[in-house]
Design a protein around this motif. Sequence first.
Motif, short mmCIF file in Angstrom:
data_model
loop_
_atom_site.label_atom_id
_atom_site.label_comp_id
_atom_site.label_asym_id
_atom_site.label_seq_id
_atom_site.Cartn_x
_atom_site.Cartn_y
_atom_site.Cartn_z
N ALA A 1 38.49 30.98 36.12
CA ALA A 1 37.19 31.23 35.23
C ALA A 1 36.22 31.54 36.36
O ALA A 1 35.26 32.51 35.83
CB ALA A 1 36.95 29.73 35.10
N SER B 1 35.62 35.69 36.11
CA SER B 1 35.86 35.95 34.77
C SER B 1 34.97 37.34 34.70
O SER B 1 35.06 38.25 33.82
CB SER B 1 35.52 35.08 33.60
OG SER B 1 34.11 34.54 33.95
N LYS C 1 41.81 38.50 41.89
CA LYS C 1 41.86 38.73 40.41
C LYS C 1 43.09 39.43 40.15
O LYS C 1 43.91 39.26 39.35
CB LYS C 1 40.69 39.68 40.02
CG LYS C 1 40.73 40.10 38.53
CD LYS C 1 40.03 38.90 37.67
CE LYS C 1 40.05 38.99 36.21
NZ LYS C 1 39.43 38.24 35.48
#
Lengths: 650, 362
Positions: A249, A252, A226
């Motif tokens: 995604a 997320s 991330k």
Amino acid sequence: MEKILSTCGFCSCGCALYVEPRNGQIGSLCPSVSHPVSTGRLCFKGWHGTPAMLGSDRLRTPLIRKEGKLQSASWDEALDLTASTLKRVSSGTSPSSIGIIGSSKTTNEECYSLVKLARSVIGTPNIDGPCRFYEASLIHSLLGTIGVPASQIDIPSIPMAGSMLVVGANVMDQLPHIGSRVQDAYENGCKVIAADPRISRIKPQATLYFQPMPGTDLFWLRSLIKAIIAKKLYVDDVPQLLGFEELSASLSDIPVSLPGNIYGITADEIREAAKILAENRPAIIMFGLGVLQQHNSTQIVKALADIAILLGGKVLPLRGQNNAQGATDMGLTYDLMPGYEAIMVPEVKHRWESTWNCSLPSAPGKSAVEMIRACASGDLKALLIFGENVALSAPNTEESKSALDKVDFLAVSDVYLNETAQLADVVFPACSFLEKDGTFTNIERRVQRVRKVFEPIGDSRSDLDIIAALSLALGNEVSADPEQVAKEIAQYVPMYAGLSYEMLEKTWGKPWSIEAQVPKFAPIPAAEPEQNDEYPFHLIAARINYHQQTGSMSRQFGILKREYPESYAELSKSDADRLGVRPGKFVKITSKTGSLVRSVLLNDLIPVGSIHVPHYFGGDSPNALASWDSDLISGTPAYKACKVKVEAIR
Amino acid sequence: MSDLRAWILKKSDATTFFAALAGKMQLIAPKDYFQGDEMFSLVDSPHDIDWDYGHDIYPPKRFLLPHHEDMFRYRVGKSISIKDVPEVPDTAIIGIRSCDVKAIRFQERFFNTQIEDSYYKKRSDKTVLFSLVCNKPPKRECFCICCDAGPYLEDGFDVQLTDLGDRFFYEIGSQKGAEATNIGGYMLAKANAIDFAKRRSLELQADSLFKTVSYFAKAINFISANEVPNEVWEELGSTCFRCGACTNLCPVCTCFTVDDRLEVDGSYTRKRSWDSCQYAGFTREASGHNPRPTFGARVRRRFYHKASYQYVQRDGTHGCVGCGRCISACLTRLDMPTVIKRIRRSMHKYLEPQAKSVEVWK
């Protein structure tokens, strides 16, 4: 006597060494200077392990269990009994009630022939290798990301790294020739980031050293990915690669600011790591059994591969055994044929059927772990084990041993009468790598010659001889000539197309080629951490560098044995105080599957709340504490991050 | 031969000369192996001698103190018997370098003083060394010039050969050398003034070609006075891979261990093998106590033995001949010149980098 050049059989570095025989023992031994890995150097096991292969307690004749006892027998008796039993099981129930487990210590030629024996001669889909106990979780995860289940770089290139991330690997101790290159890289200015629950010997070289709680690698690695994506620290063309959107995604749930503290690692540390890896290219991502033996190993390896792809770096999976790479290349896995082709693909199945002139089962068989459990349930009637000390390397020793004891027929081929062979109905005396010809493939994918230095001790034979003899007794001819088998491998396994003994008489050989594979990202969805308050301690089961595999080769010899004569467990001082144990006193370590007793050493390099129990002293191993819990995708038992309770024995 | 020390052996005669010697003793000489590997081995014919070799990483001390040696075989029980194993033939080691000659002399002194080691002595009595001096250091790591162990020797050699192009400058340095020379001595001619001059100029030239240095003088003082801070030893120890190559491949190191191997016929063989002070098991006592419990303590031990005044006094020299093998054999940087440099730096506070905490590795 003349010196004979061969390849060390003790780890996947694959050093070249010269051995000079004298009176049936090793007279002298030294490394090759010109070999790209050994470069005139050997590690402890190279120097001292090799003479241990010729111990007087080596198996010299076949053994057959008569009246409950293993007794000497002739080769004909042992082979006939095995062949007739296999025929009976095969026709009585079905070939798939037979299982075969091979070894990563044996040569490529032996691994290939064993796969052929299982799949084409016996006709069982149940063929697997020790990768199942160690590193199987890297195969599909790397095939699906970087495209090759192997290292992307060779050992001499390691010192050129700008940065490296080393996760779950005590690389300095376990693979000294790689550790040595890590040290070289460090001296060249490479930034080393290491993560290991306990402090390992890479610490002095590490810019950042993370001590995540055991079993939590996936959590902080997701954060690291991330951080790289959020700050756009990746190489330019990355967003065009397949899977980038899915990867983004899948993360997320993680806030861009990153969670404050992930099982001992802070957001600042994660950001710092991301920055270091991105700014110091090329990055090498290394990982070892600490990563590969968790209950979500496949996911962790995918995360590590994603990091390598994001940074334009290289993956170096640290396989341990001398021919771990070659064994899986040769298809010593229950779901893949030689060359990593899936048996499920009809085209692959048909091609191998016409190559071997047989009919192959189309579904994958049982993994090594499943085979052991099938011995207990009675689904498997006969099990053949070639060169892996399964009784110690399988999890849940108590149940594993009783399964091996229970199966109707167990045949074991090994160099020593180890814990597995002691349970067998037939034991074949195999010879060591010093007594046979063949090839090993090292961690760099370099295919190297193993040469016969001695005639096999006693009546022992190479595994290839045993496989060929067994095959013949079952009515099929499989070549016992390693060079012939190597030619067959070169013909049918694409990555080994260039293999020839003639070429290996002139050069050190080249790593098999990893053609320009287009990498793709794997999404890394969130996982739930495991909680278990009944067993408050984390077990850290690790190998000490004087032993190898289950110790079946290394715990035999004087100087190796002398370094650590007895097993022990290590605790931090504060835990020992809390438990009220002093050094030298005993503790009982209990998991949900078993227990062990060990004397205690204090070591503040072990984190509070963890206990380190080293492997491979024979007898009971920390694997006894591991349950059948496995990585869901690869089936590798979750030896690491096992939870235990520790009690002082008064 | 007369008392004259310096002779000339034409290269065209060298094969015949050593073939004559081969009639009396086995020849061990540098040979070519795979991909440029060079090692000393038994040669069947002097034709196989690789005169242009550089250096063998596997020190020729192994021909006198074998890496693994069966000493004697014995039987216990009703009929007790004991029998020596080694049959030691007369041996000439040809082409050995000055540093290794010096190291063998060190070992001979060690094994023959106090209690004589008969296994060693038998071999050393029957071995004659034909050393080949280095006209230039054969590798980057060489620093024999710092150890008074080369590239040329003033004394201590049996026969010393210098390559003068088409001929060898042939010096006899011992009775053993003189006796071995007798066999083919008729092929030698007296060295003339030009030969002497050529040899001298080669020597001066070689002296200027060394790339590696080891500052022993100060280090010996610091180590002897026990002034090197413990943290420095532990810092050095923290990088050790504990492979034992430094002592295995050191031509001066003498330590060995003995082990009794049970043979298939029920007899035992007493075997000795090279051992290393860098292993924890080397000094661990039966009680479990280890007087050198940490890597740092063991590294300190090694350098204390190599370069403390106590040993210099006992052995007449420090325990290093500058062959450079510890540099090429070490998986990290625990070689003589680097450690000496580190010690020297530690004694000058202004050279020390910022202190960092050091883990102590056991």
